[in-house]
Design a protein around this motif. Structure first.
Motif, PDB file in Angstrom:
ATOM      1  N   LEU A   6      21.776  -8.923  44.098  1.00 24.83           N
ATOM      2  CA  LEU A   6      22.281  -9.962  43.212  1.00 24.83           C
ATOM      3  C   LEU A   6      22.995 -11.067  43.961  1.00 24.83           C
ATOM      4  O   LEU A   6      23.284 -12.130  43.402  1.00 24.83           O
ATOM      5  CB  LEU A   6      23.223  -9.334  42.179  1.00 24.83           C
ATOM      6  CG  LEU A   6      22.585  -8.289  41.253  1.00 24.83           C
ATOM      7  CD1 LEU A   6      23.612  -7.780  40.253  1.00 24.83           C
ATOM      8  CD2 LEU A   6      21.380  -8.845  40.532  1.00 24.83           C
ATOM      9  N   PHE A   7      23.334 -10.829  45.251  1.00 25.65           N
ATOM     10  CA  PHE A   7      24.025 -11.837  46.039  1.00 25.65           C
ATOM     11  C   PHE A   7      23.051 -12.654  46.892  1.00 25.65           C
ATOM     12  O   PHE A   7      23.461 -13.520  47.658  1.00 25.65           O
ATOM     13  CB  PHE A   7      25.085 -11.172  46.947  1.00 25.65           C
ATOM     14  CG  PHE A   7      26.147 -10.457  46.152  1.00 25.65           C
ATOM     15  CD1 PHE A   7      27.183 -11.171  45.561  1.00 25.65           C
ATOM     16  CD2 PHE A   7      26.096  -9.091  45.974  1.00 25.65           C
ATOM     17  CE1 PHE A   7      28.160 -10.515  44.817  1.00 25.65           C
ATOM     18  CE2 PHE A   7      27.063  -8.429  45.235  1.00 25.65           C
ATOM     19  CZ  PHE A   7      28.099  -9.142  44.656  1.00 25.65           C
ATOM     20  N   ASP A   8      21.739 -12.346  46.753  1.00 23.18           N
ATOM     21  CA  ASP A   8      20.730 -13.087  47.493  1.00 23.18           C
ATOM     22  C   ASP A   8      20.682 -14.513  46.952  1.00 23.18           C
ATOM     23  O   ASP A   8      20.423 -14.745  45.761  1.00 23.18           O
ATOM     24  CB  ASP A   8      19.360 -12.400  47.327  1.00 23.18           C
ATOM     25  CG  ASP A   8      18.289 -13.048  48.172  1.00 23.18           C
ATOM     26  OD1 ASP A   8      17.882 -12.440  49.156  1.00 23.18           O
ATOM     27  OD2 ASP A   8      17.873 -14.175  47.809  1.00 23.18           O
ATOM     28  N   LEU A   9      20.934 -15.489  47.809  1.00 22.25           N
ATOM     29  CA  LEU A   9      21.035 -16.892  47.375  1.00 22.25           C
ATOM     30  C   LEU A   9      19.717 -17.402  46.792  1.00 22.25           C
ATOM     31  O   LEU A   9      19.713 -18.167  45.828  1.00 22.25           O
ATOM     32  CB  LEU A   9      21.476 -17.773  48.552  1.00 22.25           C
ATOM     33  CG  LEU A   9      22.905 -17.536  49.044  1.00 22.25           C
ATOM     34  CD1 LEU A   9      23.211 -18.434  50.241  1.00 22.25           C
ATOM     35  CD2 LEU A   9      23.906 -17.795  47.922  1.00 22.25           C
ATOM     36  N   TYR A  11      17.401 -15.635  45.239  1.00 22.90           N
ATOM     37  CA  TYR A  11      17.207 -15.079  43.898  1.00 22.90           C
ATOM     38  C   TYR A  11      18.108 -15.796  42.896  1.00 22.90           C
ATOM     39  O   TYR A  11      17.682 -16.148  41.788  1.00 22.90           O
ATOM     40  CB  TYR A  11      17.493 -13.578  43.871  1.00 22.90           C
ATOM     41  CG  TYR A  11      17.413 -13.006  42.464  1.00 22.90           C
ATOM     42  CD1 TYR A  11      16.187 -12.737  41.868  1.00 22.90           C
ATOM     43  CD2 TYR A  11      18.570 -12.781  41.706  1.00 22.90           C
ATOM     44  CE1 TYR A  11      16.093 -12.251  40.578  1.00 22.90           C
ATOM     45  CE2 TYR A  11      18.502 -12.304  40.412  1.00 22.90           C
ATOM     46  CZ  TYR A  11      17.255 -12.034  39.846  1.00 22.90           C
ATOM     47  OH  TYR A  11      17.166 -11.562  38.558  1.00 22.90           O
ATOM     48  N   LYS A  12      19.374 -16.016  43.258  1.00 28.13           N
ATOM     49  CA  LYS A  12      20.315 -16.691  42.367  1.00 28.13           C
ATOM     50  C   LYS A  12      19.830 -18.099  42.023  1.00 28.13           C
ATOM     51  O   LYS A  12      19.934 -18.549  40.880  1.00 28.13           O
ATOM     52  CB  LYS A  12      21.698 -16.740  43.016  1.00 28.13           C
ATOM     53  CG  LYS A  12      22.369 -15.369  43.119  1.00 28.13           C
ATOM     54  CD  LYS A  12      23.666 -15.432  43.898  1.00 28.13           C
ATOM     55  CE  LYS A  12      24.739 -16.162  43.112  1.00 28.13           C
ATOM     56  NZ  LYS A  12      26.044 -16.124  43.809  1.00 28.13           N
ATOM     57  N   LYS A  13      19.256 -18.778  43.014  1.00 25.04           N
ATOM     58  CA  LYS A  13      18.730 -20.119  42.762  1.00 25.04           C
ATOM     59  C   LYS A  13      17.529 -20.049  41.831  1.00 25.04           C
ATOM     60  O   LYS A  13      17.396 -20.855  40.903  1.00 25.04           O
ATOM     61  CB  LYS A  13      18.339 -20.770  44.095  1.00 25.04           C
ATOM     62  CG  LYS A  13      17.772 -22.181  43.935  1.00 25.04           C
ATOM     63  CD  LYS A  13      17.350 -22.749  45.289  1.00 25.04           C
ATOM     64  CE  LYS A  13      16.717 -24.130  45.124  1.00 25.04           C
ATOM     65  NZ  LYS A  13      16.244 -24.679  46.417  1.00 25.04           N
ATOM     66  N   SER A  16      18.513 -19.188  38.248  1.00 16.79           N
ATOM     67  CA  SER A  16      19.191 -20.346  37.669  1.00 16.79           C
ATOM     68  C   SER A  16      18.173 -21.381  37.202  1.00 16.79           C
ATOM     69  O   SER A  16      18.297 -21.959  36.120  1.00 16.79           O
ATOM     70  CB  SER A  16      20.146 -20.970  38.688  1.00 16.79           C
ATOM     71  OG  SER A  16      20.737 -22.137  38.167  1.00 16.79           O
ATOM     72  N   ASP A  66      19.079 -10.187  33.239  1.00 15.58           N
ATOM     73  CA  ASP A  66      19.721 -11.495  33.391  1.00 15.58           C
ATOM     74  C   ASP A  66      19.380 -12.438  32.243  1.00 15.58           C
ATOM     75  O   ASP A  66      20.251 -13.150  31.728  1.00 15.58           O
ATOM     76  CB  ASP A  66      19.288 -12.135  34.720  1.00 15.58           C
ATOM     77  CG  ASP A  66      19.964 -11.478  35.917  1.00 15.58           C
ATOM     78  OD1 ASP A  66      21.018 -10.846  35.729  1.00 15.58           O
ATOM     79  OD2 ASP A  66      19.426 -11.594  37.035  1.00 15.58           O
TER      80      ASP A  66
END
Length: 357
Positions: A6-9, A11-13, A16, A66
């Motif tokens: 979940l802290f993988d940038l 994936y977060k991008k 989003s 999510d």
């Protein structure tokens, strides 16, 4: 099972951007419109297909969690539905001609042109059914076009697939090629099926042709569905008088698209050539006594329990009235003495349990 970091940038991008896309669709209120929703599911499937490999087997579970957390009021974000979105994207990627052959042939790469094809006019339930059941491009296109043209519900589409309409459509033995002008002859040919499946009927022996007629009329809505779009029921045992003699046509219809009367004769036996002569007589009578000047020539359909195709072709060869010969099927009720000899569900389950032990 590996977990999504979940802290993988990256994936977060990605998640989003996906949420932003969903919000945009919501704001436009287009997601309530079926075509926009199907476009969205295709886009979602594309995005999932491009990212899933990098994030392991728990990817869909995490995406589902999510999206549900961000959009609790929206449906369609279950793991199962996300899998179908991916399958939908791959379905079109692997069959680029599905939905619009004339356009997609010239645009083999997936892109904006694809979104104009016919499959996006179908409800999501229809598309999931096609993904599950149909792998052939031509067959898929047939069911897409028929669903749209006839406004089929999902249940009707499932029934047509189950009874293999794709192979039955246009399969009747006819003489239309030399009795009707083009393109009317081709259109008439595609109107007929072989065999006709009347699975809404249950008959127990001995059954007579009149019993079959009565059940077909009693279930006229389902009968018309099996006949196909355009048939309008005129009458059963339709009376005509010729030379002071009474004759009765089994079933008379008018086809709105073909703009002609259609005579249907039922024979609860195997086809014999003499049946074609009797049907030819009825067609002449309808053309002379009922058909209007603006109507096209009357068409005859002879429905038999069985036929030999070569014999049927010979029987129609020199007849100058347009007619076709098809078989028909229905569900026969088993007699009690035969029912008693069949194993019950409980007996079958018990036998399987014994085998497992």
């Amino acid at each position: 099972m590996s977990e999504v970091n979940l802290f993988d940038l990256e994936y977060k991008k990605w998640i989003s951007e996906l949420k932003t896309k969903i919000r945009s669709t919501q704001i436009k209120a287009a997601i309530a419109v079926n075509t926009a929703l199907i476009h969205f599911y295709w886009d979602l499937g594309k995005m999932i297909s491009e990212k899933q490999t990098a994030y392991g087997t728990s990817f869909l579970e995490q995406v589902s969690k999510d999206l549900k957390g961000e959009f609790p009021e929206m449906n369609g974000f279950s793991v199962t539905n996300l899998r179908y979105c991916k399958l939908f994207y791959n379905y079109l990627a692997n069959h680029p001609q599905i939905g619009d052959e004339s356009d997609i042939v010239n645009h083999p790469q997936l892109g904006d042109d694809l979104k104009e094809n016919l499959i996006f006019q179908l409800p999501w339930g229809h598309i999931k059914l096609l993904i599950d059941k149909i792998k052939n491009t031509a067959e898929s296109n047939f069911y897409i076009q028929e669903s749209i043209a006839n406004n089929w519900s999902r249940d009707v589409l499932a029934l047509q697939i189950k009874t293999d309409l794709y192979k039955r459509q246009g399969g009747a033995i006819t003489n239309f090629a030399h009795t009707l002008p083009n393109p009317f002859s081709d259109l008439a040919q595609q109107t007929l099926k072989d065999p006709y499946v009347f699975d809404f009927m249950t008959m127990s022996k001995p059954f007579q042709e009149k019993d079959i007629e009565k059940q077909l009329v009693a279930h006229i809505t389902k009968f018309l569905l099996e006949l196909g779009k355009g048939f309008a029921f005129v009458g059963q045992q339709f009376h005509i008088e010729i030379a002071e003699n009474d004759y009765y046509i089994d079933l008379l219809f008018y086809h709105i698209k073909l703009k002609c009367y259609v005579v249907i004769e039922l024979k609860n036996t195997k086809f014999i050539p003499e049946y074609a002569g009797k049907l030819n007589f009825y067609l002449s009578a309808v053309d002379s006594m009922i058909k209007q000047e603006e109507d096209k020539p009357t068409i005859g359909i002879l429905l038999c329990r069985d036929k030999n195709n070569i014999e049927a072709e010979f029987a129609l060869r020199d007849i100058n009235k347009p007619m076709g010969i098809s078989e028909f099927q229905f569900t026969e009720i088993l007699p009690d003495n035969l029912k008693s000899s069949l194993p019950t569900i409980e007996e079958i389950e018990s036998e399987l349990k014994n085998l497992e032990e």
